[in-house]
Write an enzyme that holds these catalytic residues in place. Structure first.
Site, PDB file in Angstrom:
ATOM      1  N   VAL A  11       1.160  -1.344  -0.218  1.00 18.54           N
ATOM      2  CA  VAL A  11       0.106  -0.388  -0.184  1.00 18.54           C
ATOM      3  C   VAL A  11       0.784   1.145  -0.283  1.00 18.54           C
ATOM      4  O   VAL A  11       0.428   2.284  -0.276  1.00 18.54           O
ATOM      5  CB  VAL A  11      -0.794  -0.254   1.394  1.00 18.54           C
ATOM      6  CG1 VAL A  11      -1.808   1.271   0.632  1.00 18.54           C
ATOM      7  CG2 VAL A  11      -1.861  -1.317   0.918  1.00 18.54           C
ATOM      8  N   THR A 119      -5.532  -0.441   7.296  1.00 19.57           N
ATOM      9  CA  THR A 119      -6.120  -0.760   7.918  1.00 19.57           C
ATOM     10  C   THR A 119      -6.758  -0.884   8.743  1.00 19.57           C
ATOM     11  O   THR A 119      -5.838  -1.911  10.034  1.00 19.57           O
ATOM     12  CB  THR A 119      -7.064  -2.202   7.300  1.00 19.57           C
ATOM     13  OG1 THR A 119      -7.181  -2.127   5.438  1.00 19.57           O
ATOM     14  CG2 THR A 119      -8.262  -2.111   7.784  1.00 19.57           C
ATOM     15  N   LYS A 202     -14.055   0.285   5.315  1.00 24.03           N
ATOM     16  CA  LYS A 202     -12.818  -0.938   4.951  1.00 24.03           C
ATOM     17  C   LYS A 202     -13.366  -2.625   5.128  1.00 24.03           C
ATOM     18  O   LYS A 202     -13.347  -3.477   4.031  1.00 24.03           O
ATOM     19  CB  LYS A 202     -11.383  -0.482   5.147  1.00 24.03           C
ATOM     20  CG  LYS A 202     -10.306  -1.329   5.192  1.00 24.03           C
ATOM     21  CD  LYS A 202      -9.788  -1.378   3.543  1.00 24.03           C
ATOM     22  CE  LYS A 202      -8.795  -2.628   3.254  1.00 24.03           C
ATOM     23  NZ  LYS A 202      -7.773  -2.381   2.498  1.00 24.03           N
ATOM     24  N   ALA A 250     -14.808 -19.310  -8.181  1.00 22.60           N
ATOM     25  CA  ALA A 250     -15.156 -21.017  -7.033  1.00 22.60           C
ATOM     26  C   ALA A 250     -14.079 -20.972  -6.725  1.00 22.60           C
ATOM     27  O   ALA A 250     -13.181 -21.702  -7.640  1.00 22.60           O
ATOM     28  CB  ALA A 250     -16.072 -22.436  -7.014  1.00 22.60           C
ATOM     29  N   CYS A 258      -5.158  -9.536   3.861  1.00 22.37           N
ATOM     30  CA  CYS A 258      -6.348  -8.787   3.507  1.00 22.37           C
ATOM     31  C   CYS A 258      -7.549  -8.745   3.827  1.00 22.37           C
ATOM     32  O   CYS A 258      -8.334  -8.852   5.336  1.00 22.37           O
ATOM     33  CB  CYS A 258      -6.267  -7.505   3.165  1.00 22.37           C
ATOM     34  SG  CYS A 258      -5.621  -6.189   2.664  1.00 22.37           S
ATOM     35  N   ARG A 325       1.048 -14.907   2.597  1.00 23.26           N
ATOM     36  CA  ARG A 325       0.370 -14.854   3.687  1.00 23.26           C
ATOM     37  C   ARG A 325      -0.863 -15.538   3.599  1.00 23.26           C
ATOM     38  O   ARG A 325      -1.860 -15.188   2.177  1.00 23.26           O
ATOM     39  CB  ARG A 325       0.264 -12.963   3.965  1.00 23.26           C
ATOM     40  CG  ARG A 325       1.929 -12.940   4.647  1.00 23.26           C
ATOM     41  CD  ARG A 325       1.196 -10.504   4.717  1.00 23.26           C
ATOM     42  NE  ARG A 325       1.506 -10.010   3.625  1.00 23.26           N
ATOM     43  CZ  ARG A 325       1.750  -8.735   3.437  1.00 23.26           C
ATOM     44  NH1 ARG A 325       1.154  -8.412   4.783  1.00 23.26           N
ATOM     45  NH2 ARG A 325       1.044  -8.434   2.899  1.00 23.26           N
TER      46      ARG A 325
END
Ligand code: UDX
Length: 428
Positions: A11, A119, A202, A250, A258, A325
């Site tokens: 970000v 966030t 957010k 799917a 996030c 992550r």
């Protein structure tokens, strides 16, 4: 405008580079010296298509990098873009954001706008404001803007230049105007809200996206039982504008930095307020089960997995990133190893990041066909284009049994059947 960005993750760095392109004078600060050294040589420390070129273009012109805080003195705006990784209990770790607030104290002698892009849970603006006031900073010297970022890894540049909307949350008109002038060149709706509204937006956006994915994944399981193709169903419902075509793929579940974190963050907020978030909890529960379903599918086809050679195609949580992550590949591989399978893995960019996160016995190779040699099955976990364009006749030739478990529905079942594969997609 002169601005400082604190934090050079996806970000912070993308925002800094974009603002430099818009003509602002930007300094990006990070405490990690190695990262800053790399950036000062024009190297981006993670894989994000296009970001290298943009950083190089503005380096030492509109874009500077530093471990020191000096640039804050002349910055009208300071953007906080440090991480808020999840704690064990699902709450976000706010220590980096609070450290930024602490670092700003000596610089708040002249008015500045503190833009929080990280966030953060509802109420964070008030916590930071109260903290600064308690440290003797005069209220007239700062305003706090809550300005969440919605960029996706892999398409970060495009998402920053062409956002669907910009949310500016503040109780100060002056701060809103200054923040708006940073983004003036973006042509999109700009929503002015309260700080708390922006903070919630957010969490709500990411939790809604997660809900769409868990919904379509649950539907995929039902489709599979009735021999209905989830891809057709997703298109059929997605053309309804009220539903929308996006985020209806799917697969093996959502990962990344996030969606899982913000979903847990919202669950934590709800719990704390005495609300039992039943929908959100189910979304999380469904997602946690996805990786095991892949392994169960494999067991249904192959029987015991002991000593079976399984090739895993894709490690990153999604294509066009080296980010591991919360990657679904991690629980899938761990489960395969637990079942005593011999696991081989390939990813075009995430292999190095994956190594410390998966069992040592897993052999990571840089040849996607080589790992498939004499394998009992190939499991597709990430939908890289490389896999979509694979040489299927070569693949079939090298495999012991032509079993494909496609966790991302990258192939057409009919084509795969024609090619002679035992192909198992997701929800079809
Ligand atoms: C997300 C949000 O999209 C972005 O707005 C926010 O700023 C950060 O979090 P990101 O984590 O980069 O972005 O990836 P995203 O494209 O949202 O994908 C998240 C996960 O959901 C991936 O694991 C992806 O494979 C999965 N996914 C996505 C699906 O399984 N199906 C889909 O239809 C879409």
């Amino acid at each position: 405008m002169k601005a400082t960005v604190m934090g050079t993750g996806y970000v912070g760095l993308t925002t800094g580079a974009m603002l430099a392109q818009f003509g602002h004078k930007i300094t990006c600060i990070d405490i990690d010296e190695r990262k800053i050294d790399q950036l000062n040589m024009g190297q981006v420390p993670f894989y994000e298509p296009g970001l290298d070129a943009l950083v190089k273009k503005h380096l030492n012109k509109n874009l500077k990098f530093s471990t020191g805080l000096q640039s804050i003195v002349n910055s009208k705006v300071v953007i906080c873009a440090v991480g808020t990784p999840p704690n064990q209990d699902g709450s976000p770790d706010m220590s980096y954001v609070l450290a930024v607030a602490q670092q700003l104290i000596p610089y708040l002698k002249r008015y500045k706008v503190i833009v929080i892009k990280s966030t953060v849970p509802v109420g964070t603006k008030k916590i930071i404001q109260d903290y600064l006031l308690s440290q003797g900073v005069h209220r007239s010297k700062f305003d706090i803007v809550s300005n969440p970022e919605f960029l996706r890894e892999g398409t970060a540049i495009h998402d920053s230049f062409y956002p669907d909307r910009i949310v500016i949350g503040s109780d100060s008109q002056r701060a809103v105007s200054l923040t708006y002038s940073l983004y003036q060149q973006c042509e999109c709706p700009v929503l002015i809200t309260s700080n708390e509204g922006a903070e919630m937006i957010k969490y709500a956006a990411n939790s809604f996206l997660a809900t769409k994915i868990s919904f379509i994944n649950e539907l995929a399981d039902i489709c599979e039982k009735y021999s209905v193709d989830i891809e057709e169903v997703a298109r059929g419902i997605g053309y309804d504008k009220r539903i929308g075509l996006h985020f209806l793929k799917a697969g093996v579940g959502f990962g990344g930095s996030c969606l899982p974190k913000d979903l847990s963050g919202l669950i934590y907020l709800a719990d704390k307020s005495g609300i039992d978030p039943k929908v959100l909890r189910s979304v999380s529960h469904i997602n946690a089960e996805r990786p095991y379903q892949v392994v169960n599918k494999l067991k249904n086809v192959l029987g015991s997995l002991e000593n079976k050679k399984i090739a895993v195609w894709g490690l990153a949580f999604k294509p066009e990133t080296d980010d591991m992550r919360f990657a679904p590949s991690i629980p899938i591989i761990k489960q395969l190893v637990e079942e005593k399978a011999k696991v081989y893995a390939f990813d075009p960019v995430a292999a190095n990041n994956a190594k410390p996160l998966i069992p040592e016995c897993v052999k990571i190779s840089n040849d996607m066909y080589e790992i498939a040699r004499d394998s009992d099955a190939v499991v597709i976990v990430t939908e890289w284009d490389l896999f979509k364009n694979a040489d299927l006749s070569l693949l079939k030739k090298v495999m012991k049994y032509p079993v494909i478990i496609d966790g991302r529905n990258i192939f057409s079942p009919a084509d795969m059947k024609l090619q002679g594969f035992n192909y198992y997609g997701t929800g079809r």
